[in-house]
Design a protein around this motif. Structure first.
Motif, mmCIF file in Angstrom:
data_model
loop_
_atom_site.group_PDB
_atom_site.id
_atom_site.type_symbol
_atom_site.label_atom_id
_atom_site.label_comp_id
_atom_site.label_asym_id
_atom_site.label_seq_id
_atom_site.Cartn_x
_atom_site.Cartn_y
_atom_site.Cartn_z
ATOM 1 N N ILE A 194 63.953 45.272 23.532
ATOM 2 C CA ILE A 194 65.269 46.005 24.451
ATOM 3 C C ILE A 194 64.413 46.116 25.956
ATOM 4 O O ILE A 194 63.348 46.538 26.090
ATOM 5 C CB ILE A 194 65.121 47.483 23.820
ATOM 6 N N ASP A 195 65.041 45.439 26.626
ATOM 7 C CA ASP A 195 64.743 45.356 27.892
ATOM 8 C C ASP A 195 65.316 46.611 28.832
ATOM 9 O O ASP A 195 66.296 47.074 28.436
ATOM 10 C CB ASP A 195 65.444 43.967 28.504
ATOM 11 N N ASP A 196 64.478 46.827 30.220
ATOM 12 C CA ASP A 196 64.952 47.901 30.830
ATOM 13 C C ASP A 196 65.059 49.312 30.039
ATOM 14 O O ASP A 196 65.874 50.014 30.301
ATOM 15 C CB ASP A 196 66.188 47.752 31.802
ATOM 16 N N PHE A 197 64.076 49.509 29.072
ATOM 17 C CA PHE A 197 64.499 50.887 28.093
ATOM 18 C C PHE A 197 64.386 52.128 29.081
ATOM 19 O O PHE A 197 63.462 51.978 30.082
ATOM 20 C CB PHE A 197 63.353 50.571 27.081
ATOM 21 N N ALA B 96 55.187 47.590 29.755
ATOM 22 C CA ALA B 96 55.435 48.327 31.000
ATOM 23 C C ALA B 96 55.799 47.295 32.155
ATOM 24 O O ALA B 96 55.296 46.168 32.244
ATOM 25 C CB ALA B 96 54.379 49.024 31.496
ATOM 26 N N GLU B 97 57.213 47.290 32.815
ATOM 27 C CA GLU B 97 57.658 46.287 33.574
ATOM 28 C C GLU B 97 57.254 46.891 35.116
ATOM 29 O O GLU B 97 56.930 47.979 35.330
ATOM 30 C CB GLU B 97 59.335 46.294 33.508
ATOM 31 N N GLY B 98 57.110 45.865 35.716
ATOM 32 C CA GLY B 98 57.069 46.205 37.430
ATOM 33 C C GLY B 98 55.813 46.723 37.758
ATOM 34 O O GLY B 98 55.641 47.593 38.628
HETATM 35 MG MG MG Z 1 63.627 44.284 32.417
#
Ligand code: MG
Ligand code: C2E
Ligand code: MG
Length: 310
Positions: free
Chosen positions: A173-176, A230-232
């Motif tokens: 699941i992206d951008d959770f 963790a993104e970004g």
């Molecule tokens: Mg994302």
């Protein structure tokens, strides 16, 4: 009466031209994939990559995905484009696997899938075709779907995810945490990864609340056999805090930006950890008994237990 506004006309003309260009681009192979490494939070080894599409436009140069993916979705062109992304990314990853067999035992290739693909009829066929053509084992492939798109129809998503899991691929699941969602769906959906949105990472060094939120999501995920990413991640400080919060994986400019396949090949030959000079995580001792992350076993096909390389 018809009210004429020149700006509306010109923006509509521009949109039509853009759509025509997009169709031509598909026919003429103008898309390229860049790959961004995903690393183990503890030892910073590269565990996989996310494939990110770009449009090599003859006049506009390299166009980022957010400038054309929405139009591709609106016109349905995302379906053939998405099929191309899957084929290209799987083929490239299989080449890397052949060249770096030890590094790639449990390598993860993440590919973004849009709602139009997820809820359409083609996706399973496209995934199987990409795996068959490339020879890539399904357990290497992770399909990323943005949380808000999943939430538009959780029941349909559940059916699709179950069918995709039968193939042996994994689901992220992206951008959770960005949309309105109910945590309850996590117990029903066969999800392997939660990619925690960059907005959480942004505050992680200053805000105790953000830290507690991240820690709680990481703990909850672990209890449900879901790995967290963790993104970004843009700074060493963020990477260190995320490690102490037990988030399994990190992705971000601090480690590496998305780069073309050739540059990534060179990086893989040269380095196994990122960044090249491995920072010693401040205030966090090396994990006892090694730093293996036990990623969730694919369900229900149980293709392979993905022990990650030491
Ligand atoms: Mg994302
Ligand atoms: P995403 O899937 O959440 O991908 C991560 C985006 O965050 C990428 O932007 C990446 O370059 C950027 N990013 C990574 N680390 C950092 C960081 O430390 N700081 C900052 N500021 N940004 C970071 P990109 O490549 O522009 O892609 C944007 C979005 O476009 C993706 O978000 C994804 O939703 C979509 N996208 C990209 N490729 C595809 C594709 O092949 N198919 C579909 N359907 N969507 C795609
Ligand atoms: Mg993504």
């Amino acid at each position: 009466y018809v009210i004429y506004r020149a700006e509306v006309h010109s923006s509509e003309v521009e949109r039509i031209a853009f759509e025509r260009d997009l169709r031509i681009a598909l026919e003429q192979d103008q898309f390229v994939l860049h790959y961004q490494p995903i690393v183990d939070s503890k030892n910073r080894r590269i565990l996989g990559v996310e494939a990110l599409v770009r449009w090599q436009h003859p006049e506009r140069g390299l166009v980022p995905p957010l400038d054309f993916i929405p139009l591709a979705e609106a016109t349905g062109l995302i379906v053939p484009l998405g099929a191309w992304v899957l084929r290209e990314a799987c083929t490239q990853t299989q080449k890397w696997r052949t060249n770096h067999p030890s590094l790639f035992k449990d390598f993860l290739l993440s590919v973004n899938v849009s709602a139009r693909q997820l809820f359409g009829t083609q996706l399973q066929n496209d995934v199987v075709a990409a795996l068959n053509e490339s020879g890539l084992d399904p357990h290497h492939l992770v399909l990323e779907i943005v949380e808000s798109q999943v939430m538009t129809d959780v029941h349909a998503a559940l059916r699709q995810f179950a069918a995709l899991k039968e193939i042996g691929v994994r689901i992220a699941i992206d951008d959770f945490g960005t949309g309105y969602s109910s945590l309850g769906y996590l117990q029903d959906l066969p999800v392997d990864f939660l990619k925690l949105d960059k907005s959480f990472t942004d505050n992680i060094t200053e805000s105790v609340k953000s830290q507690e939120l991240m820690r709680t999501v990481a703990q909850l995920s672990r209890a449900l056999s879901i790995a967290t990413v963790a993104e970004g991640v843009e700074t060493l400080e963020q990477a260190d805090v995320l490690n102490t919060l037990d988030v399994n994986l990190c992705q971000g400019f601090y480690f590496a930006r998305p780069i073309d396949a050739e540059s990534l090949s060179r990086m893989l030959k040269r380095v196994r950890r990122l960044p090249e000079v491995v920072p010693v995580a401040r205030g966090s001792a090396p994990a006892a008994g090694g730093s293996r992350i036990h990623l969730p076993v694919p369900k229900p096909a149980r293709v392979a237990v993905p022990h990650l390389p030491n």
